[in-house]
Design a protein around this motif. Sequence first.
Motif, short mmCIF file in Angstrom:
data_model
loop_
_atom_site.label_atom_id
_atom_site.label_comp_id
_atom_site.label_asym_id
_atom_site.label_seq_id
_atom_site.Cartn_x
_atom_site.Cartn_y
_atom_site.Cartn_z
N TYR A 51 2.38 -1.75 2.96
CA TYR A 51 2.00 -0.37 3.27
C TYR A 51 3.22 0.54 3.25
O TYR A 51 4.25 0.23 3.85
CB TYR A 51 1.33 -0.28 4.64
N LYS A 95 -8.41 -0.42 5.65
CA LYS A 95 -9.81 -0.23 6.07
C LYS A 95 -10.79 -0.86 5.08
O LYS A 95 -11.82 -1.40 5.46
CB LYS A 95 -10.11 1.27 6.20
N ASP A 142 -5.16 2.38 -6.58
CA ASP A 142 -4.32 2.70 -5.42
C ASP A 142 -2.93 3.14 -5.88
O ASP A 142 -2.39 2.59 -6.83
CB ASP A 142 -4.19 1.50 -4.48
N THR A 143 -2.38 4.09 -5.14
CA THR A 143 -1.06 4.65 -5.48
C THR A 143 0.11 3.81 -4.98
O THR A 143 1.25 4.13 -5.30
CB THR A 143 -0.93 6.07 -4.86
N LYS A 168 0.82 -2.80 -4.08
CA LYS A 168 -0.55 -3.33 -4.07
C LYS A 168 -1.09 -3.49 -5.50
O LYS A 168 -2.06 -4.22 -5.72
CB LYS A 168 -1.48 -2.38 -3.30
N ASN A 206 -10.35 8.96 4.85
CA ASN A 206 -9.56 9.81 5.74
C ASN A 206 -8.68 10.79 4.97
O ASN A 206 -8.09 11.68 5.56
CB ASN A 206 -8.71 8.96 6.71
N HIS A 207 -8.57 10.61 3.66
CA HIS A 207 -7.81 11.55 2.83
C HIS A 207 -8.76 12.29 1.87
O HIS A 207 -8.34 12.73 0.79
CB HIS A 207 -6.75 10.82 2.00
N LYS A 217 -7.76 16.72 -5.80
CA LYS A 217 -6.93 16.17 -6.88
C LYS A 217 -7.78 15.64 -8.05
O LYS A 217 -7.36 15.64 -9.19
CB LYS A 217 -6.10 15.04 -6.25
P1 TMP Z 1 -4.11 4.93 4.84
O1 TMP Z 1 -5.51 5.43 4.98
O2 TMP Z 1 -3.78 3.81 5.75
O3 TMP Z 1 -3.12 6.06 4.83
O4 TMP Z 1 -4.03 4.27 3.39
C1 TMP Z 1 -4.26 5.02 2.25
C2 TMP Z 1 -4.31 4.10 1.05
O5 TMP Z 1 -4.96 4.81 0.00
C3 TMP Z 1 -2.94 3.68 0.53
O6 TMP Z 1 -3.03 2.36 0.03
C4 TMP Z 1 -2.70 4.68 -0.60
C5 TMP Z 1 -4.09 4.96 -1.11
N1 TMP Z 1 -4.27 6.30 -1.67
C6 TMP Z 1 -4.55 6.41 -3.03
O7 TMP Z 1 -4.65 5.41 -3.72
N2 TMP Z 1 -4.71 7.67 -3.55
C7 TMP Z 1 -4.59 8.79 -2.80
O8 TMP Z 1 -4.73 9.89 -3.33
C8 TMP Z 1 -4.32 8.65 -1.39
C9 TMP Z 1 -4.22 9.87 -0.53
C10 TMP Z 1 -4.17 7.39 -0.87
#
Ligand code: TMP
Length: 409
Positions: free
Chosen positions: A72, A323, A343-344, A348, A380-381, A388
């Motif tokens: 992470y 999650k 995933d960014t 991972k 949550n994002h 985006k």
């Molecule tokens: P978090 O909810 O614990 O912050 O983890 C967010 C995960 O989601 C993390 O692995 C990065 C990924 N992510 C994306 O792949 N694209 C995105 O635009 C965002 C905001 C997060």
Amino acid sequence: MSGCRLCGGVVEEFLDLGPQPLPDAFLSPDDPAGIAAEFFHRLAVGRCGTCTVVQLTDEIPREQVFHHDYPYRSASGSSAMREHFTRTALGFVETELSTADPFFVEIGCNDGTLLRTGAESGIRHRGFEPSGGVAKIARERGVRVRTEFFEESTAAAVREAEGPADMIYSSDTISQIPYTASLLRGVDALLSPGGVFVFEDPYLRDMVEKTSFDQICNERFYLFSVRSVQAMAERFGFELVDAVQLPTYGGGLRYTLARAGARRPAPSVARLLAQEVAQGLAESAGLQRFASSVTGIRDDLVGLLRSLREDGRTVVGYGATAKSATVTNFCGIGPDLVPYVCDTTPAKQHLLTPGMHIPVKPPAAFSDPYPDYALLFAWNHAEEIMAKEQRFREAGGRWIVYVPEVRVI
Ligand code: TMP
Ligand code: SAM
Ligand code: ZN
């Protein structure tokens, strides 16, 4: 099952999410032995009948979770979170850290996203980060890091070598530390007499109101409320003097602890506490209702994914979040329903998700031709991601969300 990690009381289990892997233990597709050796723990959560603290019923040895390859990274996900950390650090510089030569400590500084702002402002600082890979990145950014767990002995060593801390801060980490006594004795050893211990974590009330059961995972031992943090603080000579709700972490709360009697508590503490009592938060009945809503979400989500598959629609996952491990493993969602997840986070990508072994691809895989649906694990994002990914919508794509209920939007 052992007793309450805080007071020794009896923990009454209210939800069993079944055998679950560690949510950040991604697997290499080229390592069959590693896949065969993957381990699972029963993920169940309960409340203490005495102090009401909500906690896991089983504890995972910390070295299994936080080690050199822990993937992470604070900086690789959300730009909103990066801004949150910069704003937070600059806010501290103007308030708690505005004295002459202040000393700032962060527990779980990860890749230094927050602490680098302090470092760049010339603040004397120290990060604790046991996961070696991310600690190294923080160090490369000019952050002073000890690659070790914050606990009583390591905190005392820093106090000895660097003096008392004016402020100890932590984001999304204190809820992951089951050894509360050692943690708070460490804070006691390191904090200056007038200093504050500030930490932010997901808030139990948001989890219950949104049925966001994916906040529960093998890495997070506690789900805090104002009431439980107050009980925790009092046990170790501290007082909860401020509590501020945050939009981050899928609904979080920032707690400020000071030494008992050192500061006058803000009105928000009593206000939030009264709301929790009125709502019956952390009472057995409400938590049982939460548990049955969780089962309803599982049935709705799996039903939707199966019917989309029958109709020949494509669905991919968005965000290989910790999650998502809880959701996919609890619901039995594998590559047959969701063939890959984007995933960014570099550490991972090109690996398989824990437990359900869904391949993780870089964000570039989420482009024209788009899938018909994207299952938003990083809910949550949502605002940032949907802004985006407007082209996905324009191309006819639809988002599947499951918090607070299963919906296609
Ligand atoms: P978090 O909810 O614990 O912050 O983890 C967010 C995960 O989601 C993390 O692995 C990065 C990924 N992510 C994306 O792949 N694209 C995105 O635009 C965002 C905001 C997060
Ligand atoms: N604070 C960062 C953020 O909010 O993005 C990282 C949060 S991450 C979920 C939790 C971090 O806490 C991990 O980097 C982990 O290695 C670290 N951690 C776990 N136990 C710790 C402890 N006892 N002391 C210091 N850091 C710890
Ligand atoms: Zn208890």
